[in-house]
Design a protein around this motif. Structure first.
Motif, PDB file in Angstrom:
ATOM      1  N   THR A 145       0.843  -1.196   0.000  1.00  0.00           N
ATOM      2  CA  THR A 145       0.000   0.000   0.000  1.00  0.00           C
ATOM      3  C   THR A 145       0.876   1.243   0.000  1.00  0.00           C
ATOM      4  OG1 THR A 145      -1.599  -1.250   1.277  1.00  0.00           O
ATOM      5  CG2 THR A 145      -1.910   1.113   1.224  1.00  0.00           C
ATOM      6  N   GLY A 174       0.739   5.679   0.181  1.00  0.00           N
ATOM      7  CA  GLY A 174       0.042   6.967   0.250  1.00  0.00           C
ATOM      8  C   GLY A 174       0.610   7.805  -0.887  1.00  0.00           C
ATOM      9  N   THR A 175       1.589   8.669  -0.518  1.00  0.00           N
ATOM     10  CA  THR A 175       2.263   9.426  -1.589  1.00  0.00           C
ATOM     11  C   THR A 175       3.762   9.113  -1.635  1.00  0.00           C
ATOM     12  OG1 THR A 175       2.199  11.285  -0.045  1.00  0.00           O
ATOM     13  CG2 THR A 175       0.671  11.351  -1.905  1.00  0.00           C
ATOM     14  N   GLY A 176       4.191   8.090  -0.879  1.00  0.00           N
ATOM     15  CA  GLY A 176       5.585   7.648  -1.000  1.00  0.00           C
ATOM     16  C   GLY A 176       6.599   8.635  -0.461  1.00  0.00           C
ATOM     17  N   THR A 177       6.296   9.265   0.690  1.00  0.00           N
ATOM     18  CA  THR A 177       7.280  10.178   1.292  1.00  0.00           C
ATOM     19  C   THR A 177       8.015   9.527   2.462  1.00  0.00           C
ATOM     20  OG1 THR A 177       5.757  11.202   2.866  1.00  0.00           O
ATOM     21  CG2 THR A 177       5.877  12.208   0.660  1.00  0.00           C
ATOM     22  N   GLY A 178       7.766   8.244   2.711  1.00  0.00           N
ATOM     23  CA  GLY A 178       8.482   7.542   3.786  1.00  0.00           C
ATOM     24  C   GLY A 178       9.982   7.509   3.492  1.00  0.00           C
ATOM     25  N   SER A 227       6.531  16.955   8.739  1.00  0.00           N
ATOM     26  CA  SER A 227       6.905  18.161   7.990  1.00  0.00           C
ATOM     27  C   SER A 227       6.515  18.013   6.521  1.00  0.00           C
ATOM     28  CB  SER A 227       8.396  18.464   8.157  1.00  0.00           C
ATOM     29  OG  SER A 227       9.179  17.435   7.612  1.00  0.00           O
ATOM     30  N   THR A 228       6.139  16.806   6.095  1.00  0.00           N
ATOM     31  CA  THR A 228       5.614  16.580   4.747  1.00  0.00           C
ATOM     32  C   THR A 228       4.102  16.867   4.694  1.00  0.00           C
ATOM     33  OG1 THR A 228       5.607  14.262   5.431  1.00  0.00           O
ATOM     34  CG2 THR A 228       7.297  14.918   3.862  1.00  0.00           C
ATOM     35  N   THR A 252       0.041  11.634   2.928  1.00  0.00           N
ATOM     36  CA  THR A 252      -1.358  11.323   3.243  1.00  0.00           C
ATOM     37  C   THR A 252      -1.507  11.036   4.743  1.00  0.00           C
ATOM     38  OG1 THR A 252      -1.097   8.931   2.928  1.00  0.00           O
ATOM     39  CG2 THR A 252      -1.668  10.241   0.980  1.00  0.00           C
ATOM     40  N   PHE A 255       0.843   8.616   7.163  1.00  0.00           N
ATOM     41  CA  PHE A 255       1.420   9.124   8.421  1.00  0.00           C
ATOM     42  C   PHE A 255       1.160   8.108   9.540  1.00  0.00           C
ATOM     43  CE2 PHE A 255       1.010  12.616  11.876  1.00  0.00           C
ATOM     44  CZ  PHE A 255       2.369  12.563  12.168  1.00  0.00           C
ATOM     45  N   SER A 309       5.642   8.865  12.705  1.00  0.00           N
ATOM     46  CA  SER A 309       5.689   8.751  14.160  1.00  0.00           C
ATOM     47  C   SER A 309       5.233  10.020  14.879  1.00  0.00           C
ATOM     48  CB  SER A 309       7.100   8.389  14.607  1.00  0.00           C
ATOM     49  OG  SER A 309       8.024   9.221  13.959  1.00  0.00           O
ATOM     50  N   GLY A 310       5.556  11.165  14.355  1.00  0.00           N
ATOM     51  CA  GLY A 310       5.187  12.406  15.031  1.00  0.00           C
ATOM     52  C   GLY A 310       5.723  13.556  14.224  1.00  0.00           C
ATOM     53  N   ILE A 314      -5.548   0.602   5.691  1.00  0.00           N
ATOM     54  CA  ILE A 314      -6.395   1.600   6.342  1.00  0.00           C
ATOM     55  C   ILE A 314      -7.122   2.381   5.248  1.00  0.00           C
ATOM     56  CG2 ILE A 314      -6.422   3.612   7.878  1.00  0.00           C
ATOM     57  CD1 ILE A 314      -3.645   2.611   8.925  1.00  0.00           C
TER      58      ILE A 314
HETATM   59  P1  FAD Z   1       3.932   6.361   2.267  1.00  0.00           P
HETATM   60  O1  FAD Z   1       5.377   6.717   2.247  1.00  0.00           O
HETATM   61  O2  FAD Z   1       3.262   6.190   0.953  1.00  0.00           O
HETATM   62  O3  FAD Z   1       3.714   5.061   3.143  1.00  0.00           O
HETATM   63  C1  FAD Z   1       4.306   4.930   4.407  1.00  0.00           C
HETATM   64  C2  FAD Z   1       4.050   3.516   4.922  1.00  0.00           C
HETATM   65  O4  FAD Z   1       2.692   3.378   5.263  1.00  0.00           O
HETATM   66  C3  FAD Z   1       4.323   2.406   3.922  1.00  0.00           C
HETATM   67  O5  FAD Z   1       4.783   1.288   4.602  1.00  0.00           O
HETATM   68  C4  FAD Z   1       2.972   2.103   3.306  1.00  0.00           C
HETATM   69  O6  FAD Z   1       2.908   0.764   2.865  1.00  0.00           O
HETATM   70  C5  FAD Z   1       2.065   2.349   4.480  1.00  0.00           C
HETATM   71  N1  FAD Z   1       0.761   2.901   4.115  1.00  0.00           N
HETATM   72  C6  FAD Z   1       0.492   4.052   3.449  1.00  0.00           C
HETATM   73  N2  FAD Z   1      -0.825   4.257   3.404  1.00  0.00           N
HETATM   74  C7  FAD Z   1      -1.402   3.209   4.051  1.00  0.00           C
HETATM   75  C8  FAD Z   1      -2.742   2.852   4.331  1.00  0.00           C
HETATM   76  N3  FAD Z   1      -3.768   3.633   3.975  1.00  0.00           N
HETATM   77  N4  FAD Z   1      -2.973   1.688   4.987  1.00  0.00           N
HETATM   78  C9  FAD Z   1      -1.958   0.888   5.376  1.00  0.00           C
HETATM   79  N5  FAD Z   1      -0.667   1.186   5.146  1.00  0.00           N
HETATM   80  C10 FAD Z   1      -0.400   2.330   4.491  1.00  0.00           C
HETATM   81  N6  FAD Z   1       7.609  11.370   9.240  1.00  0.00           N
HETATM   82  C11 FAD Z   1       7.190  11.754  10.458  1.00  0.00           C
HETATM   83  O7  FAD Z   1       6.619  10.946  11.187  1.00  0.00           O
HETATM   84  N7  FAD Z   1       7.388  13.034  10.901  1.00  0.00           N
HETATM   85  C12 FAD Z   1       7.979  13.990  10.130  1.00  0.00           C
HETATM   86  O8  FAD Z   1       8.075  15.138  10.537  1.00  0.00           O
HETATM   87  C13 FAD Z   1       8.455  13.589   8.839  1.00  0.00           C
HETATM   88  N8  FAD Z   1       9.091  14.488   8.034  1.00  0.00           N
HETATM   89  C14 FAD Z   1       9.516  14.088   6.790  1.00  0.00           C
HETATM   90  C15 FAD Z   1      10.164  15.008   5.941  1.00  0.00           C
HETATM   91  C16 FAD Z   1      10.611  14.624   4.686  1.00  0.00           C
HETATM   92  C17 FAD Z   1      11.278  15.635   3.794  1.00  0.00           C
HETATM   93  C18 FAD Z   1      10.421  13.286   4.262  1.00  0.00           C
HETATM   94  C19 FAD Z   1      10.906  12.835   2.914  1.00  0.00           C
HETATM   95  C20 FAD Z   1       9.793  12.368   5.090  1.00  0.00           C
HETATM   96  C21 FAD Z   1       9.321  12.760   6.347  1.00  0.00           C
HETATM   97  N9  FAD Z   1       8.639  11.867   7.179  1.00  0.00           N
HETATM   98  C22 FAD Z   1       8.229  12.254   8.423  1.00  0.00           C
HETATM   99  C23 FAD Z   1       8.275  10.532   6.699  1.00  0.00           C
HETATM  100  C24 FAD Z   1       6.922  10.552   5.899  1.00  0.00           C
HETATM  101  O9  FAD Z   1       6.820  11.739   5.145  1.00  0.00           O
HETATM  102  C25 FAD Z   1       5.709  10.537   6.782  1.00  0.00           C
HETATM  103  O10 FAD Z   1       5.731   9.471   7.656  1.00  0.00           O
HETATM  104  C26 FAD Z   1       4.423  10.537   5.954  1.00  0.00           C
HETATM  105  O11 FAD Z   1       3.355  10.767   6.793  1.00  0.00           O
HETATM  106  C27 FAD Z   1       4.184   9.293   5.137  1.00  0.00           C
HETATM  107  O12 FAD Z   1       3.003   9.487   4.375  1.00  0.00           O
HETATM  108  P2  FAD Z   1       2.886   8.952   2.882  1.00  0.00           P
HETATM  109  O13 FAD Z   1       1.495   9.205   2.413  1.00  0.00           O
HETATM  110  O14 FAD Z   1       3.957   9.496   2.039  1.00  0.00           O
HETATM  111  O15 FAD Z   1       3.114   7.417   3.134  1.00  0.00           O
END
Ligand code: FAD
Length: 468
Positions: free
Chosen positions: A74, A76-80, A138-139, A144, A148, A153-154, A205
């Protein structure tokens, strides 16, 4: 053996992308922050991207995956940052970005689709009733809310509310299982720990209910210091100041702010450390008094910036958390970073000790948070990277000095976290994903139940080759 052709036939009508270049692009996250993960995961790609329009299509996709043995990761927008959303065994990446409906907004809570971008959710609750999310990464503008909860985590707001793991910071998650007939479960309370920060390994989720707090037009402030430890003490005292409402406190050591915050450079000297702060407008007078008492210097404040400046400067939260590292990587792609906890009550001394031991090889970056009810700080220090053995040595030095590392150079839940299996998440995976198709390779306890976490060995997921 996975039957992709049958999978495609079973989900007829769901949006599928199989253009190899787009598939590869949507199979990545920010894993490249880590030279270790870049080496291990660079080749990883899915076979298909599927984008369900609603929960009913998520259910069809997961039933089809169960029937055909196709792995589903799964996204979201791949910012992990740890390859969390990367399909280590190939198969399908399921992008949840169309699940973006905003449901009921009540005093103190909102219900929304898991794929909504956080800033869009915040805009809706602000417009509806002047409320905002308690905390966000901060993303904020790209990630998404579901990503998050599953991968983060926070972040911004954690100085007041702690982390996602703290009871009350997520109210409910609606989760779809990967079975012959997928179940839809509304998870609340203690059970939320089953799926939070589980990287989507044990359920998808589709909807979340989040708590809200009063929204403010936060004022961005940079406070300059000649001495980094004075900046850390300032951050600690501000975090403990009872009456001044702030949302973010991040001391960052020189020369990081000047060298990497290029659009703010004109406000800074190279030898200046800064504390990045977000202050509520009504607290600004008290904050100025707090600053004056410490003879500190406000070098930038957004409420006094010109319209031209405001247009060109990123918001303060995009200087903090993992955006500090991102800004650094844009200037010097050879750097990387760490994630450290400086435990209360010796957090300030611990920061000082690590700065003394590692100096400019590991320029410090702290984030003040509430952690188990105390104000303490995390660190996301920059590392001027030379080699993997030296990176390991720097991590060992932190741990030997009582500062636990949450290793951002590992793609598994356990190695990036507490270095032990999580029996609750494992038990839920047995129930919700009996064939082990959801985000394979990320939960060691599932892949290799006998793995010895005390061995110091690196876990290597055998299925990783399948995504080549
Ligand atoms: P994704 O990267 O797409 O997915 C994250 C994980 O969740 C993956 O394992 C995916 O399989 C799973 N997933 C996604 N959606 C679902 C769903 N609906 N159901 C089940 N599993 C799912 N993180 C923090 O916690 N705090 C910060 O302040 C923070 N700052 C960041 C700053 C930068 C510049 C970058 C690059 C990353 C940062 N991150 C931070 C990490 C990340 O951005 C966050 O955790 C963000 O919320 C992930 O959201 P996403 O939609 O990109 O998830």
């Amino acid at each position: 053996m996975a039957d992709l052709a049958k999978f495609r036939a079973l989900i007829d009508g769901v949006r599928i992308e199989d253009n190899a270049q787009i598939v590869k692009q949507k199979s990545r996250d920010f894993y490249w922050y880590s030279p270790v993960l870049k080496r291990q995961l660079d080749h990883v790609t899915a076979d298909l991207i599927v984008t369900p329009r609603d929960e009913a299509e998520v259910i069809r996709i997961l039933a089809a995956a169960y029937e055909t043995g196709v792995p589903v990761t799964t996204r979201g927008t791949g910012t992990g940052n740890y390859g969390q959303a990367m399909p280590l065994s190939g198969g399908v990446v399921m992008a949840l970005t169309e699940l973006k409906q905003v449901g009921a907004i009540r005093p103190g809570s909102v219900t929304a689709g898991a794929g909504i971008v956080i800033s869009e959710l915040d805009a809706a609750t602000r417009a509806h009733s002047g409320q905002e999310l308690r905390l966000h990464p901060s993303t904020y503008r790209t990630a998404t809310i579901g990503g998050f909860i599953a991968g983060g985590s926070g972040g911004v707001g954690s100085i007041n509310w702690g982390g996602l793991r703290d009871l009350g910071n997520v109210i409910r998650a609606r989760v779809v299982t990967c079975e012959a007939s997928p179940r839809v479960l509304d998870i609340t309370g203690d059970d939320l720990s089953k799926v939070m920060h589980a990287y989507g390994t044990n359920g998808v989720i589709t909807e979340v209910e989040m708590p809200l707090t009063a929204a403010y037009d936060w004022i961005d402030v940079l406070v300059g210091f000649d001495d980094f430890m004075a900046a850390v003490r300032f951050g600690d005292e501000l975090g403990n100041e009872d009456g001044i409402l702030v949302k973010e406190i991040a001391p960052i050591a020189a020369p990081v702010p000047y060298d990497y915050f290029l659009r703010h450079q004109k406000f800074l000297r190279r030898d200046q450390s800064v504390v990045v702060v977000m202050v509520a407008p009504h607290a600004m007078g008290a904050f100025e008094t707090f600053v004056a008492r410490r003879k500190a210097e406000i070098v930038y404040r957004s409420d006094k910036a010109t319209a031209e400046e405001l247009k060109s400067l990123p918001p303060a939260y995009e200087l903090a958390w993992n955006h500090t590292t991102l800004r650094g990587l844009r200037v010097d792609p050879s750097i990387t970073y760490l994630q450290v906890l400086y435990p209360f009550p010796t957090h300030v001394e611990s920061v000082e000790r690590m700065v003394g031991l590692l100096g400019d090889e590991v320029p410090a970056h702290c984030e003040f948070v509430r952690f188990d009810g105390r104000v303490t700080c995390f660190g996301l220090p920059i590392v001027r990277y030379t080699s993997e053995p030296r990176l390991d040595e720097i991590m060992r030095l932190h741990e030997a000095n009582g500062c636990p590392i949450f290793n951002p150079h590992r793609y598994t839940l356990e190695e990036g976290g507490m270095k032990q299996s999580d029996p609750i998440q494992l038990a839920f995976k047995r129930e919700a994903d009996p064939k082990g198709l959801l985000n394979p390779g990320k939960m060691i306890a599932w892949e290799d139940p006998d793995f010895d976490f005390s061995s110091g060995k690196l876990f290597l997921f055998p299925g990783l080759a399948a995504a080549a």
